[in-house]
Design a protein around this motif. Sequence first.
Motif, PDB file in Angstrom:
ATOM      1  N   ASP A 176       1.057  -0.696   0.533  1.00  0.00           N
ATOM      2  CA  ASP A 176      -0.156   0.065  -0.090  1.00  0.00           C
ATOM      3  C   ASP A 176       0.742   1.539  -0.370  1.00  0.00           C
ATOM      4  O   ASP A 176       0.967   2.073  -0.802  1.00  0.00           O
ATOM      5  CB  ASP A 176      -1.397   0.527   0.790  1.00  0.00           C
ATOM      6  N   GLU A 219       1.607   1.705  -3.057  1.00  0.00           N
ATOM      7  CA  GLU A 219       0.586   2.612  -4.574  1.00  0.00           C
ATOM      8  C   GLU A 219       0.823   3.967  -3.925  1.00  0.00           C
ATOM      9  O   GLU A 219       0.868   4.722  -4.696  1.00  0.00           O
ATOM     10  CB  GLU A 219      -0.198   2.117  -3.451  1.00  0.00           C
ATOM     11  N   ASN A 246       4.599   6.454  -6.792  1.00  0.00           N
ATOM     12  CA  ASN A 246       5.120   6.293  -8.241  1.00  0.00           C
ATOM     13  C   ASN A 246       5.933   6.554  -8.601  1.00  0.00           C
ATOM     14  O   ASN A 246       6.967   7.202  -8.819  1.00  0.00           O
ATOM     15  CB  ASN A 246       3.548   7.242  -8.656  1.00  0.00           C
ATOM     16  N   CYS A 296       0.601  -8.205  -3.500  1.00  0.00           N
ATOM     17  CA  CYS A 296       0.897  -7.745  -2.369  1.00  0.00           C
ATOM     18  C   CYS A 296       1.114  -8.233  -1.164  1.00  0.00           C
ATOM     19  O   CYS A 296       1.055  -9.548  -1.344  1.00  0.00           O
ATOM     20  CB  CYS A 296      -0.888  -7.070  -1.757  1.00  0.00           C
TER      21      CYS A 296
END
Length: 562
Positions: free
Chosen positions: A330, A333, A336, A547
Amino acid sequence: HFCVFCPPSPHRHREAASLKACHPAAVPQKAEERLRDDLKYYFMSPCEKYRARRHIPWKMGVQILKIVMITTQLVLFGLNNQLVVSYKEENTMALKNLFIKGYSGVDEDDFSIAVYTQRDVYDSLFYVLDQYSQLGELSVGAISYAEDEDGLLLPLTVCKEYYKRGSLKPSDEAYDIDAQLETRLSVRRKPGLTSHDPFSFFNILLFFRLVNIKVTFNLKGINLQTVRSRELPDCYSFYVMITFDNESHSGKVKLYLDIDAESSACRDWKISGTAQKNTHYLLVFDGFVILVCIISTTLCTRSIILAVRLLQRFSQFFQEHFDRKVCEDDQKEFLNGWYVLVIVSDVLTIIGSILKMEIQAKSLTSYDVCSIFLGTSTLLVWVGVIRYLGYFQKYNVLILTMKAAFPKVLRFCCCAGMIYLGYTFCGWIVLGPYHEKFEGLSRVAECLFSLLNGDDMFTTFAQLKDKNILVWLFSRAYLYSFISLFIYMVLSLFIALITDSYETIKKYQSDGFPLTDLQKFLREHKDFPVVDDFSEKDVEPKCSTFCCCKRYDSSPSDLIKL
């Protein structure tokens, strides 16, 4: 709202977190909704952001404009660079035909030509001097003798390297050699003929002690072909060295002609037409490219800063209200990688544009360095276009497949690379003296890579000299084993790894990807598992390919494994 009664638990941290999850008043609704809205907006595509808040997608517009401008800049510089490279190569070919006697127009190997008799060596030496003295009458190119600042011709020099002392008696298998080298230098300041008195300039060459002879001289030239592209011509200085290589003392003297060309701005010039105006237009265009890249870098840096702040808010919210940390996937994410790619390409473009402007202003001549910067930046810019295609599910397969397969492929290549290096060293040491494709380590690696892709198989087998039957038999076993191992096993497994990742992506696209904590939060899920300090150390997490977040089943029996 009524809170369902939660039974007391011996774990206080789990009880507190459960109360927060079941009591709506425990979590500030406004802060949660504001954070969720900001997260949703951050992960929207440019078009969705425009429809949601009417924000113009400036970054996307700048990237599109930058792609057009950088590609145009690269094409213009590439055309000019081709003229420069072709001018150097054609001058090299012309000088080889002018100064090397008997040159056929094609190099024999890494040398231009070879001579085998003493007479041929003397003839080749005096041929160089004779041609140099008549350069103005023989050459059809715009070249002439080089002069110093006082207007005097730069000299032609002949440097001979000998073993300091030596005597050979091959019939008696006896020799006496002093391995130290001594240098004898001869200078000719006027390009006059010497064929009438050859030995006064060279003396008698002692070939059994002679290591090499180097004839060097300087020439000047002007590249007039750039006028056709409406640019100012460059003036060139050619440093020519002709080498007679006798280091092996095998009866074969190799002749090399090396040229070091340097371009510079002409000191006195006059040209009519639009060449100077075209140069000014190009400088303005390059300056505008630099400005666009600075704007792009600023926007991407701003987006990275905002993403870091948003990650901090999300991490603090999860820590305070759900008593857990945000997992690494997470966190990635928010960071970038496309923004980093754009910033790197912008920096390379700015450096390349500055070098290009200096080259056009005749202050620098680093065409190769400039082409590397501009070429790499253009590559990264076009790769960055994939980011916008990734917003569409059908076009996102390539990115997801590469992301999923990269770790497995990298580990596989590390293992296969060990075998490849073993074959490289083995082929170089055994087959190097007998096969031209195995003469150097780099050439062996290139040859094996060609065989791996099915190129030049028959020629590699056929070109091996069969004078040594033992080496010939070894070469067959070597080549057959390499081709069988790498084509039928290694390459097939390599493709299978990528295919497996592709099939996994296709399955997830049809059945749905595993949800992370971030995705659950965006979908307003409330079923975040709570793990206390004791169970975090003993619970074995269930990890997916995409993940690394810890996922647990709802049953208590799976939380703690005794």
